[in-house]
Design a protein around this motif. Structure first.
Motif, PDB file in Angstrom:
ATOM      1  N   ASN A  51       0.829  -1.197   0.000  1.00  0.00           N
ATOM      2  CA  ASN A  51       0.000   0.000   0.000  1.00  0.00           C
ATOM      3  C   ASN A  51       0.868   1.253   0.000  1.00  0.00           C
ATOM      4  O   ASN A  51       1.275   1.749   1.054  1.00  0.00           O
ATOM      5  CB  ASN A  51      -0.932   0.005   1.216  1.00  0.00           C
ATOM      6  CG  ASN A  51      -2.023  -1.036   1.090  1.00  0.00           C
ATOM      7  OD1 ASN A  51      -2.935  -0.877   0.298  1.00  0.00           O
ATOM      8  ND2 ASN A  51      -1.909  -2.102   1.857  1.00  0.00           N
ATOM      9  N   ARG A  74      -3.111   4.936   0.170  1.00  0.00           N
ATOM     10  CA  ARG A  74      -3.624   4.807   1.521  1.00  0.00           C
ATOM     11  C   ARG A  74      -4.759   5.800   1.772  1.00  0.00           C
ATOM     12  O   ARG A  74      -4.738   6.922   1.293  1.00  0.00           O
ATOM     13  CB  ARG A  74      -2.511   5.035   2.552  1.00  0.00           C
ATOM     14  CG  ARG A  74      -1.399   3.996   2.498  1.00  0.00           C
ATOM     15  CD  ARG A  74      -0.577   4.024   3.771  1.00  0.00           C
ATOM     16  NE  ARG A  74       0.050   5.317   4.019  1.00  0.00           N
ATOM     17  CZ  ARG A  74       1.273   5.644   3.651  1.00  0.00           C
ATOM     18  NH1 ARG A  74       2.007   4.783   2.958  1.00  0.00           N
ATOM     19  NH2 ARG A  74       1.782   6.821   3.955  1.00  0.00           N
ATOM     20  N   VAL A  75      -5.724   5.356   2.556  1.00  0.00           N
ATOM     21  CA  VAL A  75      -6.801   6.236   3.000  1.00  0.00           C
ATOM     22  C   VAL A  75      -6.320   6.944   4.261  1.00  0.00           C
ATOM     23  O   VAL A  75      -5.908   6.299   5.225  1.00  0.00           O
ATOM     24  CB  VAL A  75      -8.082   5.437   3.299  1.00  0.00           C
ATOM     25  CG1 VAL A  75      -9.150   6.336   3.903  1.00  0.00           C
ATOM     26  CG2 VAL A  75      -8.595   4.769   2.033  1.00  0.00           C
ATOM     27  N   THR A  76      -6.361   8.270   4.261  1.00  0.00           N
ATOM     28  CA  THR A  76      -5.886   9.034   5.405  1.00  0.00           C
ATOM     29  C   THR A  76      -7.045   9.330   6.346  1.00  0.00           C
ATOM     30  O   THR A  76      -8.148   9.678   5.920  1.00  0.00           O
ATOM     31  CB  THR A  76      -5.226  10.342   4.954  1.00  0.00           C
ATOM     32  OG1 THR A  76      -6.117  11.052   4.086  1.00  0.00           O
ATOM     33  CG2 THR A  76      -3.933  10.047   4.206  1.00  0.00           C
ATOM     34  N   LEU A  77      -6.791   9.198   7.649  1.00  0.00           N
ATOM     35  CA  LEU A  77      -7.843   9.235   8.651  1.00  0.00           C
ATOM     36  C   LEU A  77      -7.603  10.281   9.729  1.00  0.00           C
ATOM     37  O   LEU A  77      -6.464  10.549  10.108  1.00  0.00           O
ATOM     38  CB  LEU A  77      -7.965   7.874   9.342  1.00  0.00           C
ATOM     39  CG  LEU A  77      -8.250   6.648   8.490  1.00  0.00           C
ATOM     40  CD1 LEU A  77      -8.229   5.392   9.359  1.00  0.00           C
ATOM     41  CD2 LEU A  77      -9.589   6.775   7.782  1.00  0.00           C
ATOM     42  N   PHE A 137      -7.541   0.484  13.391  1.00  0.00           N
ATOM     43  CA  PHE A 137      -7.235   1.122  12.108  1.00  0.00           C
ATOM     44  C   PHE A 137      -5.728   1.265  11.916  1.00  0.00           C
ATOM     45  O   PHE A 137      -5.235   1.168  10.784  1.00  0.00           O
ATOM     46  CB  PHE A 137      -7.918   2.486  12.005  1.00  0.00           C
ATOM     47  CG  PHE A 137      -9.348   2.410  11.551  1.00  0.00           C
ATOM     48  CD1 PHE A 137      -9.655   2.130  10.225  1.00  0.00           C
ATOM     49  CD2 PHE A 137     -10.392   2.606  12.443  1.00  0.00           C
ATOM     50  CE1 PHE A 137     -10.973   2.046   9.795  1.00  0.00           C
ATOM     51  CE2 PHE A 137     -11.718   2.532  12.027  1.00  0.00           C
ATOM     52  CZ  PHE A 137     -12.013   2.246  10.696  1.00  0.00           C
ATOM     53  N   CYS A 166      -4.443   2.188   5.396  1.00  0.00           N
ATOM     54  CA  CYS A 166      -4.813   3.535   5.825  1.00  0.00           C
ATOM     55  C   CYS A 166      -3.722   4.098   6.725  1.00  0.00           C
ATOM     56  O   CYS A 166      -2.830   3.373   7.177  1.00  0.00           O
ATOM     57  CB  CYS A 166      -6.160   3.538   6.543  1.00  0.00           C
ATOM     58  SG  CYS A 166      -6.215   2.563   8.058  1.00  0.00           S
ATOM     59  N   GLN A 167      -3.810   5.386   6.986  1.00  0.00           N
ATOM     60  CA  GLN A 167      -2.856   6.049   7.867  1.00  0.00           C
ATOM     61  C   GLN A 167      -3.585   7.105   8.692  1.00  0.00           C
ATOM     62  O   GLN A 167      -4.328   7.932   8.151  1.00  0.00           O
ATOM     63  CB  GLN A 167      -1.720   6.710   7.087  1.00  0.00           C
ATOM     64  CG  GLN A 167      -0.698   7.396   7.990  1.00  0.00           C
ATOM     65  CD  GLN A 167       0.462   7.998   7.238  1.00  0.00           C
ATOM     66  OE1 GLN A 167       0.587   7.789   6.029  1.00  0.00           O
ATOM     67  NE2 GLN A 167       1.302   8.740   7.928  1.00  0.00           N
ATOM     68  N   ASP A 180      -8.949  11.981   4.285  1.00  0.00           N
ATOM     69  CA  ASP A 180     -10.017  11.417   3.449  1.00  0.00           C
ATOM     70  C   ASP A 180     -11.265  11.061   4.243  1.00  0.00           C
ATOM     71  O   ASP A 180     -12.387  11.198   3.747  1.00  0.00           O
ATOM     72  CB  ASP A 180      -9.531  10.141   2.752  1.00  0.00           C
ATOM     73  CG  ASP A 180      -8.335  10.379   1.855  1.00  0.00           C
ATOM     74  OD1 ASP A 180      -8.321  11.395   1.140  1.00  0.00           O
ATOM     75  OD2 ASP A 180      -7.403   9.541   1.878  1.00  0.00           O
ATOM     76  N   ARG A 218     -11.646  -2.932   8.116  1.00  0.00           N
ATOM     77  CA  ARG A 218     -11.096  -3.129   6.764  1.00  0.00           C
ATOM     78  C   ARG A 218     -12.195  -2.992   5.709  1.00  0.00           C
ATOM     79  O   ARG A 218     -11.969  -2.452   4.631  1.00  0.00           O
ATOM     80  CB  ARG A 218     -10.414  -4.492   6.637  1.00  0.00           C
ATOM     81  CG  ARG A 218      -9.798  -4.742   5.258  1.00  0.00           C
ATOM     82  CD  ARG A 218      -8.935  -5.977   5.233  1.00  0.00           C
ATOM     83  NE  ARG A 218      -7.748  -5.816   6.046  1.00  0.00           N
ATOM     84  CZ  ARG A 218      -6.628  -5.223   5.624  1.00  0.00           C
ATOM     85  NH1 ARG A 218      -6.569  -4.728   4.399  1.00  0.00           N
ATOM     86  NH2 ARG A 218      -5.585  -5.118   6.406  1.00  0.00           N
ATOM     87  N   ILE A 228     -12.521   0.684   4.938  1.00  0.00           N
ATOM     88  CA  ILE A 228     -11.433   1.202   4.102  1.00  0.00           C
ATOM     89  C   ILE A 228     -11.584   0.712   2.668  1.00  0.00           C
ATOM     90  O   ILE A 228     -11.403   1.476   1.705  1.00  0.00           O
ATOM     91  CB  ILE A 228     -10.070   0.791   4.678  1.00  0.00           C
ATOM     92  CG1 ILE A 228      -9.856   1.414   6.069  1.00  0.00           C
ATOM     93  CG2 ILE A 228      -8.938   1.195   3.743  1.00  0.00           C
ATOM     94  CD1 ILE A 228      -9.911   2.921   6.097  1.00  0.00           C
ATOM     95  N   LYS A 272     -12.348   3.137  -0.828  1.00  0.00           N
ATOM     96  CA  LYS A 272     -11.594   3.056  -2.090  1.00  0.00           C
ATOM     97  C   LYS A 272     -12.500   2.688  -3.268  1.00  0.00           C
ATOM     98  O   LYS A 272     -12.403   3.285  -4.344  1.00  0.00           O
ATOM     99  CB  LYS A 272     -10.476   2.020  -1.959  1.00  0.00           C
ATOM    100  CG  LYS A 272      -9.343   2.437  -1.036  1.00  0.00           C
ATOM    101  CD  LYS A 272      -8.256   1.373  -1.034  1.00  0.00           C
ATOM    102  CE  LYS A 272      -7.057   1.801  -0.230  1.00  0.00           C
ATOM    103  NZ  LYS A 272      -5.949   0.812  -0.287  1.00  0.00           N
TER     104      LYS A 272
END
Length: 455
Positions: free
Chosen positions: A39, A44-47, A63, A69-70, A132, A387, A390, A394
């Motif tokens: 990834n 990555r999906v930012t959180l 998470f 994700c991050q 995101d 998961r 996430i 996407k």
């Protein structure tokens, strides 16, 4: 509301002007791509995690373990303290920031990481273009306001259960998600539990024959309330009580009003009916094929309340009865285990309890070949609830527990509380989502909000 502990509006506005610079300054500290395997940073999906207390902190950690994700930011009105469900636990924004940076630091070449911001005001997270999605794990009375604003800011949302404080709040959340084309996952994680999926599979296959009755449990109060005559306490240092109250009515501070214990006061939650009922009643709604509907009648059977003047005012022991249009009767009551759903049919019954850790079928003649992946409308997941969120952020596909599902399941909880508080029977129209011919009960569909926090 007193502004003694309110955030400084000027400093917040100043931050909003400089948030882009702050985000840019944090960029060199991003975790290297090697820490996330396949990834890459661009994938990555930012959180941002809003509410990192008794529930939000463990959810944030799950998470963190997802390399797709991050976590870039955390937010809580509590700088950091004990006083949650387990006094050994210390939660809040600074412990959460340290947890994030410690986790990512283990994977960095230098052994350290300084790329997680910690905020007091959730709007500071929503203002960041580099985030995101948000995780909302605050007390229930904040869920709707934060979700609606997050959707308008272009963020996807993972919102803890129950979806909202009132049915009206939840309707506003559904509208915001759909109008802004957002993904929302409700934290009803039993939707990703293989044992619960098995129960739904069996019920929907027809193996139990005609469904007659469902029994759901909710837990009892697990904290003791200060009784009548309790005295206000000083607000602790590092705790923004005015912002904690937010849209709720003004009220004097007491340690047992906040943190984990908020759920026993109707100003902020719905007692154990909405806490555990958001799981057990969600199982029932799913199994009965009522994800887009609900009961037509909800009746008070029994409720026990603490003496008037106690800090906790939610019912301690409860029993309400729901009737669906097809004749199925659902009894929801306080009991042990805390979460249990039993579905009874003419050919037998099936049950799941202890939040899916134990699973029993009591139905002779059930054939395995009528239960399986061919049964329609049964969600199949190969991974956990986080998961799934996430993945759907996407793919833009619907998650396991989308906003409408969270809304319909929590609606049963709210209707149960309305019937219990009034000691009456409530008729409900699932199509129009309105209470029928009962002005007193209809008044509970929405609650007045205090907007003094919104400065």
């Amino acid at each position: 509301m007193s502004n003694q502990h309110a955030p400084q509006a000027g400093s917040r506005r100043e931050f909003l002007k400089t948030s882009a610079l702050a985000a840019a300054a944090a960029a060199p500290y991003f975790v290297p791509a090697s820490a996330f395997g396949a990834n890459a940073p661009s994938n990555r999906v930012t959180l941002g995690c809003i509410g990192v207390g008794n529930q939000g902190f463990p959810v944030m950690k799950r998470f963190l373990e997802n390399d797709a994700c991050q976590v870039l930011a955390v937010c809580d009105v509590n700088r950091g303290s004990s006083g949650y469900k387990d006094d050994k636990h210390v939660y809040g924004r600074e412990p959460a920031r340290e947890e994030v940076e410690g986790y990512y630091g283990k994977s960095s070449e230098s052994g350290s990481y300084k790329g997680c911001e910690a905020y007091n005001d959730f709007r500071d997270i929503l203002s960041r273009d580099d985030i995101d999605a948000v995780i909302i794990a605050t007390p229930d009375h904040w869920h709707s306001t934060m979700t609606v604003q997050a959707c308008k800011a272009g963020k996807d949302v993972y919102c803890e259960k129950p979806l909202g404080l009132t049915i009206g709040d939840q309707q506003a959340m559904v509208k915001a998600v759909r109008e802004n084309d957002r993904i929302l996952q409700t934290g009803s994680h039993e939707r990703s539990n293989p044992n619960v999926r098995r129960l739904v599979d069996i019920v929907q296959s027809g193996a139990l024959g005609e469904i007659k009755r469902v029994v759901c449990n909710v837990g009892r109060h697990n904290m003791i309330s200060p009784g009548p005559g309790w005295k206000p306490m000083p607000v602790p240092d590092g705790f923004d009580y005015a912002m904690w109250l937010g849209p709720a009515p003004d009220a004097p501070y007491h340690k047992d009003r906040c943190l984990y214990r908020f759920r026993f006061n109707y100003d902020y939650a719905g007692g154990q009916v909405t806490n555990f009922g958001a799981h057990s009643l969600d199982m029932a709604q799913w199994a009965l094929g009522m994800d887009k509907s609900g009961p037509v009648e909800v009746e008070h059977v029994y409720a026990d309340f603490l003496p008037e003047g106690s800090l906790f005012n939610a019912a301690t022991y409860t029993h309400f009865r729901c009737t669906y249009d097809n004749g199925v009767v659902l009894d929801c009551m306080t009991g042990v285990p805390e979460v249990r759903c039993i579905v009874e049919g003419t050919e037998g019954s099936v049950r799941v309890e202890n939040q899916g850790r134990n699973f029993f079928t009591i139905a002779e003649g059930i054939k395995s070949d009528v239960c399986g992946s061919e049964v329609p409308d049964v969600y199949v997941s190969n991974d956990d609830h986080q998961r799934n969120f996430i993945d759907c952020v996407k793919s833009r596909e619907e998650p396991a527990a989308p906003v409408e599902v969270g809304h319909r399941s929590a609606t049963v909880c709210h209707l149960g509380n309305i019937a219990l508080r009034l000691g009456t029977k409530v008729k409900w129209d699932p199509a129009s989502e309105q209470i029928v011919d009962n002005k007193e009960a209809s008044a509970f569909l929405n609650r007045p909000t205090n907007q003094s926090w919104n400065t």
